[in-house]
Design a protein around this motif. Sequence first.
Motif, PDB file in Angstrom:
ATOM      1  N   ALA A  79       0.830  -1.213   0.000  1.00  0.00           N
ATOM      2  CA  ALA A  79       0.000   0.000   0.000  1.00  0.00           C
ATOM      3  C   ALA A  79       0.856   1.251   0.000  1.00  0.00           C
ATOM      4  CB  ALA A  79      -0.924  -0.007   1.212  1.00  0.00           C
ATOM      5  N   GLN A  80       1.926   1.222   0.780  1.00  0.00           N
ATOM      6  CA  GLN A  80       2.799   2.385   0.885  1.00  0.00           C
ATOM      7  C   GLN A  80       3.481   2.699  -0.441  1.00  0.00           C
ATOM      8  OE1 GLN A  80       6.298   1.442   2.951  1.00  0.00           O
ATOM      9  NE2 GLN A  80       7.278   3.426   2.587  1.00  0.00           N
ATOM     10  N   PHE A  81       3.827   1.675  -1.211  1.00  0.00           N
ATOM     11  CA  PHE A  81       4.592   1.854  -2.448  1.00  0.00           C
ATOM     12  C   PHE A  81       3.878   2.752  -3.445  1.00  0.00           C
ATOM     13  CE2 PHE A  81       5.729   0.254  -6.752  1.00  0.00           C
ATOM     14  CZ  PHE A  81       7.077   0.613  -6.755  1.00  0.00           C
ATOM     15  N   VAL A  82       2.546   2.669  -3.485  1.00  0.00           N
ATOM     16  CA  VAL A  82       1.782   3.441  -4.472  1.00  0.00           C
ATOM     17  C   VAL A  82       1.888   4.941  -4.217  1.00  0.00           C
ATOM     18  CG1 VAL A  82      -0.530   3.852  -5.410  1.00  0.00           C
ATOM     19  CG2 VAL A  82       0.194   1.533  -4.839  1.00  0.00           C
ATOM     20  N   ILE A  83       2.054   5.334  -2.968  1.00  0.00           N
ATOM     21  CA  ILE A  83       2.014   6.757  -2.630  1.00  0.00           C
ATOM     22  C   ILE A  83       3.194   7.519  -3.226  1.00  0.00           C
ATOM     23  CG2 ILE A  83       1.987   8.422  -0.735  1.00  0.00           C
ATOM     24  CD1 ILE A  83       0.620   6.172   0.921  1.00  0.00           C
ATOM     25  N   PRO A  84       4.444   7.148  -2.954  1.00  0.00           N
ATOM     26  CA  PRO A  84       5.552   7.862  -3.592  1.00  0.00           C
ATOM     27  C   PRO A  84       5.561   7.685  -5.101  1.00  0.00           C
ATOM     28  CG  PRO A  84       6.357   5.921  -2.424  1.00  0.00           C
ATOM     29  CD  PRO A  84       4.927   6.113  -2.011  1.00  0.00           C
ATOM     30  N   LEU A  85       5.092   6.530  -5.571  1.00  0.00           N
ATOM     31  CA  LEU A  85       4.977   6.310  -7.012  1.00  0.00           C
ATOM     32  C   LEU A  85       4.073   7.358  -7.642  1.00  0.00           C
ATOM     33  CD1 LEU A  85       5.937   3.916  -8.949  1.00  0.00           C
ATOM     34  CD2 LEU A  85       3.591   3.109  -8.775  1.00  0.00           C
ATOM     35  N   SER A  86       2.991   7.666  -6.942  1.00  0.00           N
ATOM     36  CA  SER A  86       2.042   8.662  -7.428  1.00  0.00           C
ATOM     37  C   SER A  86       2.615  10.071  -7.379  1.00  0.00           C
ATOM     38  CB  SER A  86       0.753   8.587  -6.607  1.00  0.00           C
ATOM     39  OG  SER A  86      -0.210   9.486  -7.081  1.00  0.00           O
ATOM     40  N   ILE A  87       3.429  10.336  -6.354  1.00  0.00           N
ATOM     41  CA  ILE A  87       4.003  11.671  -6.198  1.00  0.00           C
ATOM     42  C   ILE A  87       4.943  12.013  -7.347  1.00  0.00           C
ATOM     43  CG2 ILE A  87       5.564  13.078  -4.782  1.00  0.00           C
ATOM     44  CD1 ILE A  87       4.418  11.606  -2.337  1.00  0.00           C
ATOM     45  N   SER A  88       5.856  11.097  -7.636  1.00  0.00           N
ATOM     46  CA  SER A  88       6.913  11.417  -8.592  1.00  0.00           C
ATOM     47  C   SER A  88       6.603  11.021 -10.022  1.00  0.00           C
ATOM     48  CB  SER A  88       8.220  10.733  -8.168  1.00  0.00           C
ATOM     49  OG  SER A  88       8.096   9.321  -8.243  1.00  0.00           O
ATOM     50  N   GLY A  89       5.641  10.110 -10.206  1.00  0.00           N
ATOM     51  CA  GLY A  89       5.430   9.563 -11.533  1.00  0.00           C
ATOM     52  C   GLY A  89       4.412  10.281 -12.390  1.00  0.00           C
ATOM     53  N   THR A  90       3.677  11.206 -11.811  1.00  0.00           N
ATOM     54  CA  THR A  90       2.571  11.819 -12.554  1.00  0.00           C
ATOM     55  C   THR A  90       3.040  12.834 -13.586  1.00  0.00           C
ATOM     56  OG1 THR A  90       1.193  11.543 -10.589  1.00  0.00           O
ATOM     57  CG2 THR A  90       0.373  13.014 -12.297  1.00  0.00           C
ATOM     58  N   ALA A  91       4.104  13.571 -13.274  1.00  0.00           N
ATOM     59  CA  ALA A  91       4.518  14.668 -14.155  1.00  0.00           C
ATOM     60  C   ALA A  91       4.905  14.193 -15.544  1.00  0.00           C
ATOM     61  CB  ALA A  91       5.686  15.430 -13.526  1.00  0.00           C
ATOM     62  N   ILE A  92       5.367  12.954 -15.668  1.00  0.00           N
ATOM     63  CA  ILE A  92       5.770  12.455 -16.976  1.00  0.00           C
ATOM     64  C   ILE A  92       4.586  12.389 -17.948  1.00  0.00           C
ATOM     65  CG2 ILE A  92       5.414   9.996 -16.524  1.00  0.00           C
ATOM     66  CD1 ILE A  92       8.096   9.484 -17.938  1.00  0.00           C
ATOM     67  N   ALA A  93       3.375  12.322 -17.395  1.00  0.00           N
ATOM     68  CA  ALA A  93       2.177  12.247 -18.234  1.00  0.00           C
ATOM     69  C   ALA A  93       1.590  13.612 -18.556  1.00  0.00           C
ATOM     70  CB  ALA A  93       1.112  11.392 -17.542  1.00  0.00           C
ATOM     71  N   LEU A  94       2.139  14.688 -17.998  1.00  0.00           N
ATOM     72  CA  LEU A  94       1.535  16.010 -18.190  1.00  0.00           C
ATOM     73  C   LEU A  94       1.423  16.432 -19.653  1.00  0.00           C
ATOM     74  CD1 LEU A  94       2.929  18.115 -15.191  1.00  0.00           C
ATOM     75  CD2 LEU A  94       0.694  17.031 -15.449  1.00  0.00           C
ATOM     76  N   PRO A  95       2.451  16.230 -20.495  1.00  0.00           N
ATOM     77  CA  PRO A  95       2.264  16.619 -21.901  1.00  0.00           C
ATOM     78  C   PRO A  95       1.101  15.890 -22.568  1.00  0.00           C
ATOM     79  CG  PRO A  95       4.594  16.294 -21.429  1.00  0.00           C
ATOM     80  CD  PRO A  95       3.834  15.798 -20.227  1.00  0.00           C
ATOM     81  N   THR A  96       0.937  14.599 -22.279  1.00  0.00           N
ATOM     82  CA  THR A  96      -0.168  13.831 -22.865  1.00  0.00           C
ATOM     83  C   THR A  96      -1.508  14.292 -22.313  1.00  0.00           C
ATOM     84  OG1 THR A  96       1.323  11.937 -23.025  1.00  0.00           O
ATOM     85  CG2 THR A  96      -1.028  11.518 -23.305  1.00  0.00           C
ATOM     86  N   ILE A  97      -1.555  14.534 -21.007  1.00  0.00           N
ATOM     87  CA  ILE A  97      -2.788  15.042 -20.391  1.00  0.00           C
ATOM     88  C   ILE A  97      -3.142  16.410 -20.967  1.00  0.00           C
ATOM     89  CG2 ILE A  97      -3.843  15.828 -18.234  1.00  0.00           C
ATOM     90  CD1 ILE A  97      -2.149  13.691 -16.802  1.00  0.00           C
ATOM     91  N   ALA A  98      -2.133  17.260 -21.133  1.00  0.00           N
ATOM     92  CA  ALA A  98      -2.357  18.602 -21.683  1.00  0.00           C
ATOM     93  C   ALA A  98      -2.933  18.531 -23.088  1.00  0.00           C
ATOM     94  CB  ALA A  98      -1.044  19.394 -21.686  1.00  0.00           C
ATOM     95  N   ALA A  99      -2.437  17.602 -23.886  1.00  0.00           N
ATOM     96  CA  ALA A  99      -2.926  17.474 -25.259  1.00  0.00           C
ATOM     97  C   ALA A  99      -4.380  17.018 -25.306  1.00  0.00           C
ATOM     98  CB  ALA A  99      -2.050  16.487 -26.025  1.00  0.00           C
TER      99      ALA A  99
END
Length: 444
Positions: free
Chosen positions: A14-34
């Motif tokens: 359960a704990q692993f998902v939290i830091p994964l979510s913190i640092s991993g989201t920004a890589i998707a920002l260009p796709t989300i923006a599009a």
Amino acid sequence: MPRPRLSLAVILLAQFVIPLSISGTAIALPTIAAELGSAPAPLQWVVNGFNLAFAICAIAWGVWSDRIGYTRSFRIGIAVAAAGGAISAIAPTIGILDVGRVIAGIGSAAVLTGAAPLLSHLFQGKARAKAFVLFGTVNGLGLAAGPAVSGLLLSVWGWRGIFAAHAVVLLVALIGTVKLPVLGRGSTSLRAILDFSALRAPGFVAMTLVPVAGAIGFVTFLTYLPSAIGAVHGLEAGVTGALMLVMTVPVLIAPIVVHRLLERTRITTTGVVVTSLACLLLGGIGVLVLLRPDLPVMAGVAPMILLGLGFGLPLGFVDAEALAAVPAERAGAASGVVNLVRIGSEAVFVALYAAILAAVVTAALPGPVGELIASGGAGEPWVYRDGLVAAGGAMVVLVAATGIAFLVFSRSADKRAAVRVARGDEGLRNGEPSRNVQPNGCTN
């Protein structure tokens, strides 16, 4: 009968998902923006909404978990975080995506503030020290692996697949919580939600500054380096995410090595922290100097390894020393303070980094083009680099300032400990642990 190993596996999953979510989201920002729009404020809330919600709720969840039970708050947190992940995965607009991220942050605060007290109650002695080493390692590994894992998910299932994967893993962990023993239920003492009494002890303050330095010098770069590499060198998200693994390996290895060194040598936790701060400074400077369009992308590998070491070295003992500063029945509140500082600093400095970067880029390229480049879009590598240097340079300066503050508070704590020894009193005083006690139970 409780099965500690199974409980540990559920907690770490359960704990692993939290830091994964913190640092991993920004890589998707260009796709989300599009797909959903590139307006800077709502787009950055995809990252910052989670972080800020986590920071605001961490201290409250810490105290509530003391009162309703660590196991119960842990389960509630997993359920709420999973719901936030599901909402994010199906969000039709950027606004709903932001709401989902905030909900996920609220639940994740309960997960992390409940996890540390559960470990404290489930394990004793050397087993507790090893459990906290794994706790710190998994937390750091989740942060370090976030861009790589998210980049892989992005390339296979798109940005929605990232949040769907978070929800699925959390649901698996929620099922596993049926095997957790019921711990920490029914604390009847009434206390203020904002209980910062432990901060009166300089030793506690010194240790809380360690994750602050990691947030400034590692998490900010980790969050936006994938976008930077894509913008500067034109690499795709999947390739960029794989490259980010060079920051993951040191985070995985360093806490285990440090634990053994503390157990078998005369190396102190203060020495480890000073070394980690030096790595953060050198790594940050290296990234700013070597991440350029006219240099090969591999030129930045060595600085990225240094950043991983700087973050990973102290991971295995920070939480254990912090919780040792307070009575066991106050562990939830203490965990809330530590996580408020940790995630709060990540939220503040990741947001500050993004704001500086966006301001520099959009000043040079006003309008939608600048907004797209600031989110990591390709096409203007030198303009993006100007923003990177401004934002990253500010973080390097702040790491240096945090390091100085750590040394000041550590020296103050050592002086207090020396006075207590001279008086024949080596016990806890005002919630401050003796500085010569290592988290593995050994002394220096």
